[in-house]
Design an enzyme around this catalytic site. Structure first.
Site, short mmCIF file in Angstrom:
data_model
loop_
_atom_site.label_atom_id
_atom_site.label_comp_id
_atom_site.label_asym_id
_atom_site.label_seq_id
_atom_site.Cartn_x
_atom_site.Cartn_y
_atom_site.Cartn_z
N TYR A 46 0.84 -1.20 0.00
CA TYR A 46 0.00 0.00 0.00
C TYR A 46 0.87 1.24 0.00
CZ TYR A 46 0.95 0.92 4.95
OH TYR A 46 1.56 1.20 6.15
N LYS A 106 6.44 -1.94 1.99
CA LYS A 106 5.27 -1.37 2.67
C LYS A 106 4.08 -2.32 2.50
CE LYS A 106 3.22 3.27 3.26
NZ LYS A 106 3.74 3.51 4.62
N GLU A 137 13.03 2.61 13.61
CA GLU A 137 11.99 3.56 13.18
C GLU A 137 10.85 3.43 14.16
OE1 GLU A 137 10.75 2.51 9.24
OE2 GLU A 137 10.31 0.43 9.75
N LEU A 169 11.61 1.40 6.56
CA LEU A 169 10.96 1.83 5.33
C LEU A 169 11.68 3.06 4.78
CD1 LEU A 169 8.36 1.20 3.59
CD2 LEU A 169 7.35 3.18 4.75
#
Length: 278
Positions: free
Chosen positions: A32, A144, A176, A200
């Site tokens: 996504y 993702k 993260e 990411l």
């Protein structure tokens, strides 16, 4: 009723029907992307589509993305979204008999999109309250994917503890957060984890690093250890949702109330937004 996009059609949300055998439903087998719109205009759309294409390639999902480039603007228009909004695009491997192996190559991916009005939480700009979380995610966090259970559990725990975000720690390194990239400032130098399969490649993260280069703000892509956080002068998060948001505390330990480096980056980022979406 909201208008959404599904497999080449714009239609009312209630009419957007997907088979229960879609692999996004049975396996979480999809990717996504979330695009921010300011003043009704998608921000850095090409960069988002570039990442979406990269994720499809890594997942071996054969989706043809060129026709999708018109979808964000059309969703905004169809839903009367002229201010701040979020656009969500999801691509799954498609509908096929349930099997762990991939379906035949001719299986059509399922492509879905929607958009909605978005108002940032005013508390984010005042300072994010964060906690530390063991990073139990799979080792391909650079993709993702739609299967976000570890992120959801950590986000829920943060909420229950009165925090905004959980910071994922793997082998002592802050990688993260549940839906954002993490930065710390020490000795006036901006530091963030280098790109790897454990984080990411954030779109806002890349903009911030470019701004540091352009404006002479010292920075390094280098591991930030959780044990170093008590010495950090500043810390902040970046994402499509948060923009650039200062961190107020980590695990109940307050960071300095003044964060001049973060404030400068926030100001520079807002200038980029104004230039791109005026």
């Amino acid at each position: 009723m909201n208008t959404v996009y599904l497999n080449g059609q714009f239609l009312p949300e209630a009419q957007a029907l997907i088979s229960p055998l879609d692999r996004g439903f049975t396996y979480g087998d999809g990717v996504y992307e979330v695009i921010r719109a300011y003043n009704g205009k998608p921000f850095l759309q090409d960069e988002h589509f570039g990442r979406l294409a990269d994720c499809c390639a890594k997942m071996r999902i054969g989706a043809y993305l060129t026709p999708l480039h018109e979808v964000p603007a059309r969703l905004l228009e169809a839903n009367g979204l002229t201010g701040d909004a979020l656009i969500y695009l999801q691509i799954t491997r498609g509908t096929a008999p349930r099997s762990h192996v991939f379906p035949p190559p001719e299986t059509h991916p399922t492509i879905f999109g929607l958009a909605w009005q978005f108002t940032p939480n005013p508390a984010w700009a005042q300072g994010m309250i964060t906690i530390l979380e063991p990073d139990v995610r799979w080792s391909r966090c650079d993709i993702k994917v739609t299967s976000l259970i570890p992120n959801s559990f950590s986000a829920q725990r943060a909420k229950e503890l009165g925090a905004h975000e959980g910071l994922f720690v793997r082998d002592g390194v802050v990688q993260e957060a549940t839906l954002s990239n993490f930065f710390a400032v020490s000795g006036g130098e901006v530091r963030t984890a280098p790109l790897s399969n454990y984080i990411l490649p954030g779109i806002t993260r890349a903009v911030v690093l470019d701004l540091c280069r352009e404006h002479g703000i010292p920075f390094r892509e280098t591991p930030v250890f959780a044990t170093e956080l008590h010495q950090a002068e500043e810390a902040f998060l970046t994402s499509t949702v948060y923009d650039v948001a200062p961190i107020k505390s980590v695990e109940g330990r307050a960071l300095p109330a003044e964060h001049p480096v973060t404030d400068r980056i926030v100001s520079l980022f807002r200038e980029v937004v104004r230039r791109e979406c005026r």
